[in-house]
Design a protein around this motif. Structure first.
Motif, short mmCIF file in Angstrom:
data_model
loop_
_atom_site.label_atom_id
_atom_site.label_comp_id
_atom_site.label_asym_id
_atom_site.label_seq_id
_atom_site.Cartn_x
_atom_site.Cartn_y
_atom_site.Cartn_z
N ILE A 36 44.19 11.17 33.40
CA ILE A 36 43.65 10.22 34.39
C ILE A 36 43.38 10.93 35.71
O ILE A 36 42.64 10.41 36.55
CB ILE A 36 44.60 9.02 34.59
CG1 ILE A 36 46.03 9.50 34.88
CG2 ILE A 36 44.58 8.12 33.37
CD1 ILE A 36 47.00 8.38 35.20
N PRO A 104 39.00 6.82 33.33
CA PRO A 104 40.43 6.96 33.66
C PRO A 104 40.92 5.86 34.60
O PRO A 104 42.08 5.44 34.49
CB PRO A 104 40.51 8.34 34.33
CG PRO A 104 39.13 8.60 34.84
CD PRO A 104 38.20 7.94 33.86
N ASN A 108 43.94 3.38 33.62
CA ASN A 108 45.14 3.33 34.46
C ASN A 108 45.48 1.90 34.85
O ASN A 108 46.64 1.49 34.85
CB ASN A 108 44.92 4.19 35.71
CG ASN A 108 46.21 4.56 36.40
OD1 ASN A 108 47.25 4.72 35.75
ND2 ASN A 108 46.17 4.67 37.70
#
Length: 267
Positions: A36, A104, A108
């Motif tokens: 990420i 990402p 997340n």
């Protein structure tokens, strides 16, 4: 920081620290690995893949793999039971590209939601099952697949089925800092030298020597981060014939010199 949450159908990881897992196999789980931020090194089917942010990797069950996360990077790992995944995606073939592009930031955000729901409802089976469904829905939406997976799956099957080649790789992982003789490897594989080199490259996409160098470079990266040994000391301990050879191989593989790599880890 390292976080791990287990449910009956999956394991969710978030790793934001120096992390190294040795080669291992998941008998029943797909593993989806996504940096990420920063990057990580994923070794799957005994081949190294440097993954940057948004570059995901899908590892099929029963295939040896390992993960290396450097300081300053963050990685989310989702390990999902193949039975539940196959059932959830039964409307389309479960043929996934190993290399994936996954946002990402979105991952997340979703990961935080999943973890919050699991922590709040961990004693309630329904809450856990609903969260598992949300994870599966997310993966079925973002993961891509096409006909190239037939080739990838065949490659994975060949790597797993050839027990002798697996023994060769085990030997190389144990002895990559030594002077490895090609005839020794060919003998382990029960092949002539010529056929061994051809079969090794067809399965792994590189020659035995290139693979040995890749192992040495990855170990060098680890030692540059965790030890105070000089570049010269590291190069000789890893079996390079000279420091200049180490510099050439490392720079070609990583894109920076060993000193630049070490400096970047310690900023």
């Amino acid at each position: 920081m390292k976080m791990k949450i287990d449910t009956p159908q999956m394991t969710l990881w978030k790793i934001e620290e120096l992390h190294n897992t040795p080669p291992h196999i998941h008998e029943q789980e797909f593993q989806i690995t996504v940096p990420i931020y920063g990057s990580c090194l994923f070794v799957g089917q005994h081949r190294a893949y440097e993954l940057a942010s948004s570059e995901g990797f899908v590892q099929y069950p029963e295939v040896p793999h390992e993960l290396h996360v450097s300081e300053g990077s963050g990685v989310i790992v989702l390990q999902v039971n193949r039975g539940s995944f196959a059932e959830f995606t039964k409307q389309r073939p479960l043929e996934l590209d190993m290399r994936q592009q996954i946002d990402p930031a979105e991952l997340n955000v979703q990961f935080r939601k999943w973890v919050t729901a699991l922590l709040l409802g961990q004693t309630e089976p329904l809450a856990v099952q609903e969260t598992e469904t949300q994870v599966l829905y997310f993966l079925s939406r973002v993961l891509k697949g096409n006909q190239t997976n037939k080739r990838d799956a065949a490659l994975a099957s060949a790597a797993v089925a050839d027990r002798y080649m697996t023994q060769v790789l085990d030997y190389m992982h144990e002895h990559f800092t030594d002077k490895i003789n090609i005839d020794t490897l060919a003998a382990i594989a029960l092949q002539s030298r010529y056929h061994f080199i051809r079969s090794f490259k067809s399965i792994l996409g590189m020659t035995p020597y290139q693979y040995m160098l890749a192992l040495r470079v990855e170990e060098a990266k680890s030692r540059l981060g965790r030890s105070e040994a000089t570049v010269t000391e590291i190069s000789f301990r890893l079996g390079f014939s000279s420091t200049s050879q180490f510099y050439r191989v490392f720079a070609k593989t990583v894109g920076v010199t060993p000193e630049q790599y070490r400096s970047g880890l310690r900023r």
